[in-house]
Design a protein around this motif. Structure first.
Motif, mmCIF file in Angstrom:
data_model
loop_
_atom_site.group_PDB
_atom_site.id
_atom_site.type_symbol
_atom_site.label_atom_id
_atom_site.label_comp_id
_atom_site.label_asym_id
_atom_site.label_seq_id
_atom_site.Cartn_x
_atom_site.Cartn_y
_atom_site.Cartn_z
ATOM 1 N N ASP A 182 0.805 -1.221 0.000
ATOM 2 C CA ASP A 182 0.000 0.000 0.000
ATOM 3 C C ASP A 182 0.837 1.270 0.000
ATOM 4 N N GLU A 183 2.169 1.122 0.081
ATOM 5 C CA GLU A 183 3.053 2.287 -0.008
ATOM 6 C C GLU A 183 3.502 2.561 -1.439
ATOM 7 N N LEU A 184 2.990 1.765 -2.388
ATOM 8 C CA LEU A 184 3.349 1.959 -3.790
ATOM 9 C C LEU A 184 2.629 3.132 -4.436
ATOM 10 N N PHE A 185 1.534 3.579 -3.830
ATOM 11 C CA PHE A 185 0.748 4.644 -4.436
ATOM 12 C C PHE A 185 1.618 5.864 -4.717
ATOM 13 N N GLY A 186 1.523 6.355 -5.948
ATOM 14 C CA GLY A 186 2.236 7.569 -6.322
ATOM 15 C C GLY A 186 3.704 7.376 -6.623
ATOM 16 N N GLN A 187 4.194 6.148 -6.578
ATOM 17 C CA GLN A 187 5.611 5.899 -6.861
ATOM 18 C C GLN A 187 5.764 5.169 -8.194
ATOM 19 N N GLN A 188 6.941 5.304 -8.768
ATOM 20 C CA GLN A 188 7.234 4.615 -10.026
ATOM 21 C C GLN A 188 8.708 4.248 -10.055
ATOM 22 N N PHE A 189 9.003 3.026 -10.513
ATOM 23 C CA PHE A 189 10.369 2.525 -10.537
ATOM 24 C C PHE A 189 10.667 1.892 -11.887
ATOM 25 N N ASP A 190 11.938 1.934 -12.261
ATOM 26 C CA ASP A 190 12.363 1.231 -13.474
ATOM 27 C C ASP A 190 12.292 -0.279 -13.267
ATOM 28 N N ILE A 191 12.715 -0.719 -12.082
ATOM 29 C CA ILE A 191 12.744 -2.152 -11.763
ATOM 30 C C ILE A 191 11.930 -2.406 -10.505
ATOM 31 N N LEU A 192 11.023 -3.381 -10.575
ATOM 32 C CA LEU A 192 10.246 -3.805 -9.415
ATOM 33 C C LEU A 192 10.705 -5.200 -8.996
ATOM 34 N N PRO A 231 -11.147 -6.086 0.642
ATOM 35 C CA PRO A 231 -11.149 -4.935 -0.280
ATOM 36 C C PRO A 231 -9.819 -4.193 -0.323
ATOM 37 N N GLU A 232 -9.170 -4.037 0.835
ATOM 38 C CA GLU A 232 -7.872 -3.359 0.867
ATOM 39 C C GLU A 232 -6.818 -4.173 0.118
ATOM 40 N N GLY A 233 -6.802 -5.487 0.355
ATOM 41 C CA GLY A 233 -5.824 -6.340 -0.320
ATOM 42 C C GLY A 233 -6.030 -6.391 -1.817
ATOM 43 N N VAL A 234 -7.290 -6.438 -2.254
ATOM 44 C CA VAL A 234 -7.584 -6.463 -3.689
ATOM 45 C C VAL A 234 -7.109 -5.176 -4.348
ATOM 46 N N ASN A 235 -7.346 -4.037 -3.695
ATOM 47 C CA ASN A 235 -6.886 -2.754 -4.246
ATOM 48 C C ASN A 235 -5.366 -2.722 -4.373
ATOM 49 N N GLN A 236 -4.684 -3.287 -3.375
ATOM 50 C CA GLN A 236 -3.219 -3.314 -3.421
ATOM 51 C C GLN A 236 -2.730 -4.195 -4.568
ATOM 52 N N MET A 237 -3.376 -5.344 -4.778
ATOM 53 C CA MET A 237 -2.970 -6.231 -5.864
ATOM 54 C C MET A 237 -3.258 -5.601 -7.221
ATOM 55 N N ARG A 238 -4.361 -4.883 -7.333
ATOM 56 C CA ARG A 238 -4.655 -4.195 -8.597
ATOM 57 C C ARG A 238 -3.603 -3.131 -8.878
ATOM 58 N N LEU A 239 -3.191 -2.434 -7.825
ATOM 59 C CA LEU A 239 -2.145 -1.423 -7.990
ATOM 60 C C LEU A 239 -0.858 -2.072 -8.488
ATOM 61 N N LEU A 240 -0.466 -3.195 -7.872
ATOM 62 C CA LEU A 240 0.767 -3.879 -8.277
ATOM 63 C C LEU A 240 0.678 -4.358 -9.719
ATOM 64 N N SER A 241 -0.457 -4.922 -10.095
ATOM 65 C CA SER A 241 -0.590 -5.505 -11.442
ATOM 66 C C SER A 241 -0.571 -4.445 -12.530
ATOM 67 N N LYS A 242 -0.851 -3.185 -12.182
ATOM 68 C CA LYS A 242 -0.888 -2.122 -13.189
ATOM 69 C C LYS A 242 0.298 -1.158 -13.086
ATOM 70 N N MET A 243 1.258 -1.470 -12.206
ATOM 71 C CA MET A 243 2.426 -0.600 -12.077
ATOM 72 C C MET A 243 3.275 -0.646 -13.348
ATOM 73 N N PRO A 244 3.701 0.518 -13.864
ATOM 74 C CA PRO A 244 4.619 0.507 -15.012
ATOM 75 C C PRO A 244 6.029 0.147 -14.554
ATOM 76 N N PHE A 245 6.767 -0.556 -15.388
ATOM 77 C CA PHE A 245 8.139 -0.934 -15.047
ATOM 78 C C PHE A 245 8.858 -1.355 -16.319
ATOM 79 N N GLN A 246 10.184 -1.353 -16.235
ATOM 80 C CA GLN A 246 10.987 -1.902 -17.323
ATOM 81 C C GLN A 246 11.294 -3.377 -17.093
ATOM 82 N N LYS A 247 11.399 -3.760 -15.812
ATOM 83 C CA LYS A 247 11.708 -5.154 -15.468
ATOM 84 C C LYS A 247 11.056 -5.472 -14.130
ATOM 85 N N MET A 248 10.443 -6.646 -14.052
ATOM 86 C CA MET A 248 9.860 -7.096 -12.784
ATOM 87 C C MET A 248 10.474 -8.444 -12.401
ATOM 88 N N TYR A 249 10.983 -8.516 -11.177
ATOM 89 C CA TYR A 249 11.433 -9.775 -10.592
ATOM 90 C C TYR A 249 10.369 -10.226 -9.597
#
Length: 263
Positions: free
Chosen positions: A94-104, A129-147
């Protein structure tokens, strides 16, 4: 497809989830080792790195290992400090909101709790509901590479994918399947997971008034034959791209949320 597949790395490290501490030590240590794989960009700077954990306790454990390496001046500590100077952050979902990284780098954290292979019941948080929102946020995060680092068996993941009403675990299972199918070249399963995650379902994006306005504004500066609207790049829909003038250089893409980025 190969370019898309290169954006994912996934590994099941079969770590044990400690229910009292809400940590997965095997995943935490594996993530520290993954930092050795991060290379400098052609501009000789490190990419921005976001390390993501499913629980606050796992976040703190990873941060503790990073701090310990720096305090001991151990091998890799200089690289850790360089990555931190370039924005490396350890956070919980839930701390991902508003952040963006090249690599996740994602620690899925949850796993079995005993020798019988019983899965922790605390994973049920993802289906709130809180967990689902967090997973939706993760699944839509932009990145160049995800591990993706996880400790879930194929049997567990198959069960999660069969229960769409348990939306958080369902999204997590499809995110892992997306990465695995991208690496294995299974385009059928890749399409299924992409659709489940709401990614790139259309072969082309809908026409964008904003993209047209940007194209009009660029015309005094960019040749018309370098502007491509409503197309695809590496199989992904793109509202607007600007072809490079240099051979072999990737185009500049206009993302759907309205910012330019090197592809």
């Amino acid at each position: 497809f190969q370019e898309f597949a290169a954006r994912f790395s996934v590994e099941n490290v079969e770590g044990r989830f400690h229910e009292l501490e809400e940590t997965n030590d095997v995943e935490a240590q594996h993530i520290i080792r993954l930092l050795n794989q991060i290379k400098q960009t052609p501009q000789r700077v490190y990419p921005s790195v976001g390390i993501v954990a499913m629980t606050l306790e796992q976040r703190d454990l990873i941060a503790y290992y990073l701090l310990k390496l720096k305090q001991q001046n151990a091998f890799g500590s200089e690289k850790i400090m360089q990555l931190e100077r370039n924005g490396m952050t350890v956070c919980q979902l839930d701390e991902l909101f508003g952040q963006q990284f090249d690599i996740l780098i994602v620690s899925c954290t949850y796993g079995t709790v005993n020798l019988k292979g019983s899965l922790t019941k605390k994973l049920a948080f993802l289906n709130t509901p809180e967990g689902v929102n967090q997973m939706r946020l993760l699944s839509k995060m932009p990145f160049q590479k995800m591990y993706l680092v996880h400790s879930l068996s194929d049997e567990n993941l198959e069960k999660f994918r069969s229960k769409k009403h348990e939306a958080g675990a369902w999204l997590l299972a499809h995110l892992i399947q997306l990465a695995e199918s991208a690496n294995s070249g299974n385009k059928e399963w890749l399409q299924i997971s992409m659709e489940a995650l709401g990614k790139f379902v259309e072969s082309k994006p809908a026409k964008s008034v904003f993209a047209q306005e940007v194209a009009n504004a660029l015309r005094p500066y960019v040749e018309e034959n370098r502007l491509v609207r409503n197309a695809t790049f590496a199989g992904l829909p793109v509202h607007l791209s600007v072809k490079s003038t240099a051979a072999g250089e990737p185009p500049i893409l206009l993302h759907s949320d309205g910012f330019f980025a090197k592809s």
